[in-house]
Scaffold this motif. Structure first.
Motif, PDB file in Angstrom:
ATOM      1  N   VAL A 236      15.689  24.131 -11.993  1.00  0.00           N
ATOM      2  CA  VAL A 236      16.974  24.327 -11.315  1.00  0.00           C
ATOM      3  C   VAL A 236      18.086  24.559 -12.319  1.00  0.00           C
ATOM      4  O   VAL A 236      18.998  25.367 -12.103  1.00  0.00           O
ATOM      5  N   VAL A 237      18.049  23.828 -13.437  1.00  0.00           N
ATOM      6  CA  VAL A 237      19.046  23.969 -14.494  1.00  0.00           C
ATOM      7  C   VAL A 237      18.340  24.335 -15.782  1.00  0.00           C
ATOM      8  O   VAL A 237      17.122  24.154 -15.937  1.00  0.00           O
ATOM      9  N   THR A 238      19.088  24.821 -16.718  1.00  0.00           N
ATOM     10  CA  THR A 238      18.531  25.190 -18.021  1.00  0.00           C
ATOM     11  C   THR A 238      18.312  23.938 -18.863  1.00  0.00           C
ATOM     12  O   THR A 238      19.176  23.060 -18.927  1.00  0.00           O
TER      13      THR A 238
ATOM     14  N   ALA B 134      13.063  16.443 -12.964  1.00  0.00           N
ATOM     15  CA  ALA B 134      12.792  17.351 -11.849  1.00  0.00           C
ATOM     16  C   ALA B 134      13.677  18.596 -11.923  1.00  0.00           C
ATOM     17  O   ALA B 134      13.248  19.699 -11.567  1.00  0.00           O
ATOM     18  N   LEU B 135      14.911  18.434 -12.386  1.00  0.00           N
ATOM     19  CA  LEU B 135      15.821  19.577 -12.462  1.00  0.00           C
ATOM     20  C   LEU B 135      15.352  20.611 -13.473  1.00  0.00           C
ATOM     21  O   LEU B 135      15.601  21.815 -13.299  1.00  0.00           O
ATOM     22  N   VAL B 136      14.702  20.145 -14.547  1.00  0.00           N
ATOM     23  CA  VAL B 136      14.196  21.097 -15.547  1.00  0.00           C
ATOM     24  C   VAL B 136      12.726  21.414 -15.298  1.00  0.00           C
ATOM     25  O   VAL B 136      12.066  22.024 -16.151  1.00  0.00           O
TER      26      VAL B 136
ATOM     27  N   TRP C  75       5.414  16.654 -15.834  1.00  0.00           N
ATOM     28  CA  TRP C  75       4.643  15.688 -16.622  1.00  0.00           C
ATOM     29  C   TRP C  75       5.472  14.434 -16.900  1.00  0.00           C
ATOM     30  O   TRP C  75       5.025  13.309 -16.634  1.00  0.00           O
ATOM     31  N   SER C  76       6.654  14.621 -17.440  1.00  0.00           N
ATOM     32  CA  SER C  76       7.520  13.471 -17.713  1.00  0.00           C
ATOM     33  C   SER C  76       7.951  12.782 -16.427  1.00  0.00           C
ATOM     34  O   SER C  76       8.047  11.549 -16.355  1.00  0.00           O
ATOM     35  N   PHE C  77       8.217  13.602 -15.391  1.00  0.00           N
ATOM     36  CA  PHE C  77       8.581  13.048 -14.088  1.00  0.00           C
ATOM     37  C   PHE C  77       7.483  12.106 -13.571  1.00  0.00           C
ATOM     38  O   PHE C  77       7.753  10.991 -13.111  1.00  0.00           O
TER      39      PHE C  77
END
Length: 538
Positions: A14-16, A192-194, A198-200
């Motif tokens: 969603v974001v950079t 989640a935004l990026v 995996w990290s989520f």
């Protein structure tokens, strides 16, 4: 699986990614072991001491493997015994509610002696050491000072019931749990935004595992239990003897018994096996009753056939009675252990399946995070480390809380013990302290075992001490101010003729006079501190 390429954004982001072009990476082993697990283990130990603490574990915490190794011992399963060997399976000891050894106790009126007491007596001794008092050096010159010793007098105003479930105190640490919970949720949102799933997933797994462990381990209800004293038992007044002084406790047998033989434990819900056993006993009893009714309702057509059927039913009924008797005996044995304060009562063990599942989940969390954290992008890895840092800070705060202070406050609330019930005095000698303690133990009636207590506090048995103790035994039964005669102050009626023996006798005579002065000073101070004591009335 190779790590995710960091040079381009993830599909669906969603974001950079703000760290998209960073030229450094995080080592997975360093991320997994960045923080130790000791603080997490000690922080988990507070889960049963605060109100609402069990609900505040939904955050990604470090040290999941250490938590699993520590508390996985509670699971009575073969797999968990193999994964987490050794240790103890007593929840009260794992959570620091039991295990300390208290000072020796001598009952003043019943003559009972405990060479060592338990955890609650240790808490009482700790509280007595911290009680304020006026130093004997402020009154220097009024009494002899050799080895200062203290006597703490505690009046127990209330005899608690056999079993008490005290109300847990409120602590703001339960509200502070929103800080690591918010950090973990925020990190999940950032990942989640990026589109770093995996990290989520790693952070979410840590939140779920730690939340389940807190909920299951914190489901125990802090409970106090002690033996019921026998009817007609004398007052439980007695002395706890420590290294630098004594503690005099005065009160009913039930109140003192709560300190000498009581304990804290964690009351969990009764296991399903116990419910099944009780249901089986009831089912067997119902079956026996139905069998008896069936025999009574059989039509009497043929005597021989009726006799065979009665014999068969009688054999079946005997087997059922034997089985029911065995089950009832096992239930009685469990009930006996439940009444024993040395073992956990009925429902005193947590659910083995839930504990084992949480322990395996915490272990899986450690392994999964160790392997999968490098698969995330750098921004997600940083978010993961940030959650560990915030959680580590919160666990450090929980570890800094003195759990024994909380237990002491709960114990005082159970006994209805307030500051006005505790008084502490310091004396210049152990002799004066011992006499003051004996006087405090007989506010109404003379002690029947005063020589025994005096010998226990002062085991010296030389000629000087023997005469001094004889004098004290006579004085203990009197009230008012003590008066000593010249015969009391004289060790022997005839002085020795030998020069060496005369020198030794003079030294012993000097010691006897000093001991008498110590006793006199203790009596005067007791009369001053307790002027309304019935024993002091002329």
């Amino acid at each position: 699986m190779p790590p995710v390429e960091h040079s381009r954004s993830q599909p669906g982001a969603v974001v950079t990614d703000p760290l998209l072009n960073a030229n450094f990476t995080l080592d997975s082993s360093g991320v997994a072991g960045f923080f130790g697990g000791d603080t997490a283990v000690h922080g988990m130990a507070t889960v049963n001491l605060f109100r609402g603490r069990r609900w505040g574990g939904l955050y990604n915490t470090p040290g999941s493997l250490e938590i699993a190794k520590r508390y996985g011992q509670l699971a009575n399963a073969r797999v968990c015994k193999g994964l987490f060997p050794g240790g103890t399976d007593d929840p009260s000891q794992l959570f620091g509610l039991d295990g300390k050894v208290g000072p020796r106790f001598l009952a003043a009126r019943s003559g009972s002696r405990f060479e060592k007491t338990g955890h609650l007596a240790a808490l009482l001794a700790r509280m007595a050491r911290r009680a304020p008092y006026e130093s004997v050096y402020k009154n220097r010159g009024k009494e002899r000072i050799t080895t200062p010793a203290t006597v703490t007098i505690i009046d127990l105003p209330y005899e608690p019931p056999d079993t008490v479930q005290p109300e847990l105190p409120y602590n703001h640490s339960a509200l502070l749990a929103f800080v690591p919970i918010g950090a973990s949720i925020g990190a999940c949102v950032g990942c989640a935004l990026v589109a770093d799933w995996w990290s989520f997933s790693n952070i979410l797994l840590g939140m779920f595992a730690n939340g389940c462990a807190c909920f299951v381990l914190g489901s125990g209800r802090l409970t106090f239990k002690h033996h019921r004293p026998a009817s007609g038992a004398p007052p439980g007044d007695g002395i706890f003897r420590g290294e630098t002084g004594v503690i005099v406790v005065r009160g009913g047998e039930g109140a003192v018994n709560a300190l000498t033989r009581g304990r804290f434990f964690l009351q969990y819900e009764a296991p399903a096996e116990s419910c099944r056993t009780q249901g089986k006993v009831a089912e067997n009893r119902d079956g026996q009753a139905e069998g008896s009714q069936a025999v009574a309702q059989l039509p009497r057509t043929d005597d021989s056939l009726d006799g065979d059927m009665e014999k068969q039913v009688g054999e079946n009924q005997a087997e059922e009675e034997q089985e029911a008797g065995r089950i009832a005996k096992e239930a009685q044995e469990r009930e006996r252990k439940a009444r024993d304060t040395d073992t956990a009562p009925q429902g005193g063990q947590p659910n083995s399946f839930a504990i084992g599942l949480c322990s395996i989940l915490l272990t899986a969390q450690f392994l999964v995070q160790l392997l999968l954290v490098p698969q995330g992008v750098l921004f997600g890895q940083v978010m993961f480390v940030c959650t560990l840092a915030v959680s580590w800070g919160y666990n450090t705060y929980l570890s800094s809380i003195d759990r024994e202070d909380i237990q002491t406050k709960i114990l005082c609330k159970i006994l209805k013990l307030e500051d006005k019930n505790i008084r502490k005095f310091e004396f210049g000698t152990w002799t004066a302290m011992s006499i003051f303690a004996l006087l405090a133990l007989q506010p109404k009636d003379p002690l029947p075992n005063s020589p025994k207590i005096l010998d226990d506090l002062l085991p010296n048995d030389t000629e000087v001490w023997a005469k001094w103790k004889d004098i004290m035994r006579e004085k203990m039964g009197t009230s008012g101010e003590w008066q000593f005669t010249d015969d009391d102050r004289k060790l022997r009626k005839q002085e020795p003729t030998d020069v060496y023996e005369k020198q030794q006798c003079d030294k012993a005579q000097e010691l006897l006079v000093a001991l008498i002065e110590d006793a006199k000073a203790a009596n005067e101070r007791f009369r001053k501190e307790y002027p309304k004591s019935p024993r002091l009335c002329e």
